[in-house]
Scaffold this active site. Structure first.
Site, mmCIF file in Angstrom:
data_model
loop_
_atom_site.group_PDB
_atom_site.id
_atom_site.type_symbol
_atom_site.label_atom_id
_atom_site.label_comp_id
_atom_site.label_asym_id
_atom_site.label_seq_id
_atom_site.Cartn_x
_atom_site.Cartn_y
_atom_site.Cartn_z
ATOM 1 N N CYS A 1 -19.428 -4.798 -16.607
ATOM 2 C CA CYS A 1 -19.349 -4.359 -15.214
ATOM 3 C C CYS A 1 -20.461 -4.991 -14.364
ATOM 4 O O CYS A 1 -21.638 -4.898 -14.722
ATOM 5 C CB CYS A 1 -19.445 -2.838 -15.134
ATOM 6 S SG CYS A 1 -19.363 -2.207 -13.437
ATOM 7 N N CYS B 1 -18.325 -0.843 -19.662
ATOM 8 C CA CYS B 1 -19.595 -0.886 -18.927
ATOM 9 C C CYS B 1 -20.372 -2.181 -19.159
ATOM 10 O O CYS B 1 -21.065 -2.670 -18.259
ATOM 11 C CB CYS B 1 -20.460 0.315 -19.298
ATOM 12 S SG CYS B 1 -19.735 1.902 -18.807
ATOM 13 N N GLU C 1 0.824 -1.205 0.000
ATOM 14 C CA GLU C 1 0.000 0.000 0.000
ATOM 15 C C GLU C 1 0.863 1.261 0.000
ATOM 16 O O GLU C 1 0.530 2.250 -0.651
ATOM 17 C CB GLU C 1 -0.947 -0.001 1.195
ATOM 18 C CG GLU C 1 -2.069 -1.019 1.096
ATOM 19 C CD GLU C 1 -3.016 -0.750 -0.061
ATOM 20 O OE1 GLU C 1 -3.048 0.384 -0.571
ATOM 21 O OE2 GLU C 1 -3.718 -1.689 -0.471
ATOM 22 N N CYS D 1 -13.854 -0.230 -14.799
ATOM 23 C CA CYS D 1 -14.340 1.151 -14.681
ATOM 24 C C CYS D 1 -13.159 2.111 -14.828
ATOM 25 O O CYS D 1 -12.838 2.896 -13.937
ATOM 26 C CB CYS D 1 -15.044 1.332 -13.335
ATOM 27 S SG CYS D 1 -16.028 2.835 -13.217
ATOM 28 N N TYR E 1 -6.755 6.246 4.352
ATOM 29 C CA TYR E 1 -6.922 5.196 3.361
ATOM 30 C C TYR E 1 -6.054 3.975 3.682
ATOM 31 O O TYR E 1 -6.529 2.833 3.678
ATOM 32 C CB TYR E 1 -6.583 5.704 1.953
ATOM 33 C CG TYR E 1 -6.295 4.558 1.023
ATOM 34 C CD1 TYR E 1 -7.338 3.788 0.520
ATOM 35 C CD2 TYR E 1 -4.988 4.186 0.713
ATOM 36 C CE1 TYR E 1 -7.086 2.688 -0.285
ATOM 37 C CE2 TYR E 1 -4.725 3.095 -0.081
ATOM 38 C CZ TYR E 1 -5.782 2.349 -0.578
ATOM 39 O OH TYR E 1 -5.523 1.253 -1.346
ATOM 40 N N ASP F 1 -9.583 4.524 -2.406
ATOM 41 C CA ASP F 1 -8.494 5.122 -3.169
ATOM 42 C C ASP F 1 -9.069 5.739 -4.450
ATOM 43 O O ASP F 1 -10.288 5.837 -4.618
ATOM 44 C CB ASP F 1 -7.409 4.083 -3.466
ATOM 45 C CG ASP F 1 -7.850 3.019 -4.476
ATOM 46 O OD1 ASP F 1 -9.044 2.988 -4.839
ATOM 47 O OD2 ASP F 1 -6.997 2.217 -4.897
ATOM 48 N N CYS G 1 -25.741 1.522 -12.006
ATOM 49 C CA CYS G 1 -24.849 2.662 -12.264
ATOM 50 C C CYS G 1 -25.586 3.834 -12.907
ATOM 51 O O CYS G 1 -26.040 3.758 -14.064
ATOM 52 C CB CYS G 1 -23.689 2.229 -13.158
ATOM 53 S SG CYS G 1 -22.498 3.555 -13.435
#
Length: 349
Positions: free
Chosen positions: A205, A202, A44, A195, A125, A143, A211
């Site tokens: 997804c 799309c 991270e 995305c 985060y 994030d 969405c």
């Protein structure tokens, strides 16, 4: 348009079970044993403002050389900074060292977000990511990839960065009590692979039924960003001084840009005047290198000279092994320029 949070979370986790990326710091989806907190934390920190593809070789070198937090804490600071060279944002490396030493002294990583946030270099985060992924805690992990997914899912019109509190609240709404770590990584993978910033996929997804941005036919309009400002340009100088097949390097101050890293003598990047050369010599301009930092662009003019003997004490590095010095990108470019000019000068002599 309303979003069925439970349905969306379940659909995303089902997608993740089939399509999760295999990454060296991850446990498989649904694994009974959580990921190693040391590896989660290290990844991270490295991934902040850096791509997965760029991080993987650094992560593998770090974990081979320093397989646990105690080994990293015991390492010499200069070795860690040199191993970090090329990843950029060097304050992360300085915080990495401080955090490793604090965790080793405490006997391990804490499991709660609040305690994790008290460690050097760990913000909201990163603390949430470690708590969720390494310890299975329910935590809201948001994030840039997650923000993009959520901004499109709810069609949030507020521009960044003002939209972040709203994005956080919506991510909280979606985050399930169980498998929070898998959910966080699923959101990251979805943002990275489906995305995407441009030309999102799309049709594939799992969140498409809910969405709002997709239903409006404008997913690329989200998240809304303010107009980009041009970065100011600064000018500086770097000195390449050769003597006895070595080049003079200096260790930069611990605080500030490229703090703690080896580099060329020089300066003048900010308000200070350009410094004088490190020694009297027949200095000649050989060109310039460009580099873009977070808040400004830099043109670093390079001057070079050669002396028969080393005129001053310092960190003289063998030129033939300059690639092992762990120079940050700016000074690595300057070294490449100087070596190319040296070869050209020698061939024409």
């Amino acid at each position: 348009m309303s979003v069925d949070a439970a349905r969306a979370s379940a659909a995303l986790l089902a997608w993740y079970d089939r399509h999760a990326r295999a990454l060296p710091w991850r446990a498989p989806p649904g694994a009974a044993t959580a990921a190693d907190p040391y590896r989660v934390w290290l990844s991270e920190i490295m991934l902040q403002q850096t791509t997965v593809a760029a991080v993987i070789p650094y992560f593998e070198r770090f974990t081979t050389r320093w397989p646990d937090v105690a080994a990293l804490a015991a390492a010499e600071e200069g070795e860690i900074m040199a191993a970090w060279a090329g990843l950029g944002y060097y304050a992360r490396a300085r915080n990495l060292i401080a955090c490793a030493r604090a965790v080793a002294a405490a006997g391990g990583f804490p499991q709660e977000e609040e305690a994790l946030r008290a460690l050097p270099g760990i913000g909201r985060y990163t603390a949430a990511a470690i708590a969720a992924i390494a310890f299975g805690r329910r935590a809201v992990v948001a994030d840039a990839n997650v923000e993009r997914v959520v901004a499109r899912l709810f069609a949030i019109e507020t521009p960044l960065p003002a939209a972040r509190p709203t994005l956080y609240r919506h991510t909280d709404l979606l985050t399930p009590a169980a498998r929070a770590g898998d959910f966080a990584q699923a959101m990251m993978d979805l943002g990275s692979r489906v995305c995407t910033v441009r030309a999102p996929l799309c049709l594939t997804c799992p969140l498409r039924p809910d969405c709002a941005a997709q239903k409006q036919g404008r997913p690329e309009d989200f998240p809304v960003k303010p107009p980009r400002r041009a970065k100011p340009r600064r000018l500086g100088i770097g000195y390449w001084l050769e003597a006895e097949d070595h080049v003079l390097l200096v260790r930069r101050p611990a605080k500030g840009l490229l703090g703690g890293m080896l580099g060329l003598p020089g300066g003048g990047w900010g308000a200070e005047a350009e410094p004088a050369p490190p020694a009297p010599a027949d200095w000649r301009a050989i060109g310039a290198v460009e580099h873009v930092f977070t808040h400004f662009a830099l043109t670093l003019r390079i001057e070079a000279a050669r002396l028969p003997t080393r005129p001053i004490a310092g960190a003289w590095w063998p030129i033939a092994r300059i690639g092992e010095a762990g120079l940050p990108t700016l000074f690595a470019r300057a070294a490449d320029l100087a070596l190319a000019q040296t070869r050209t000068h020698s061939e024409s002599a």
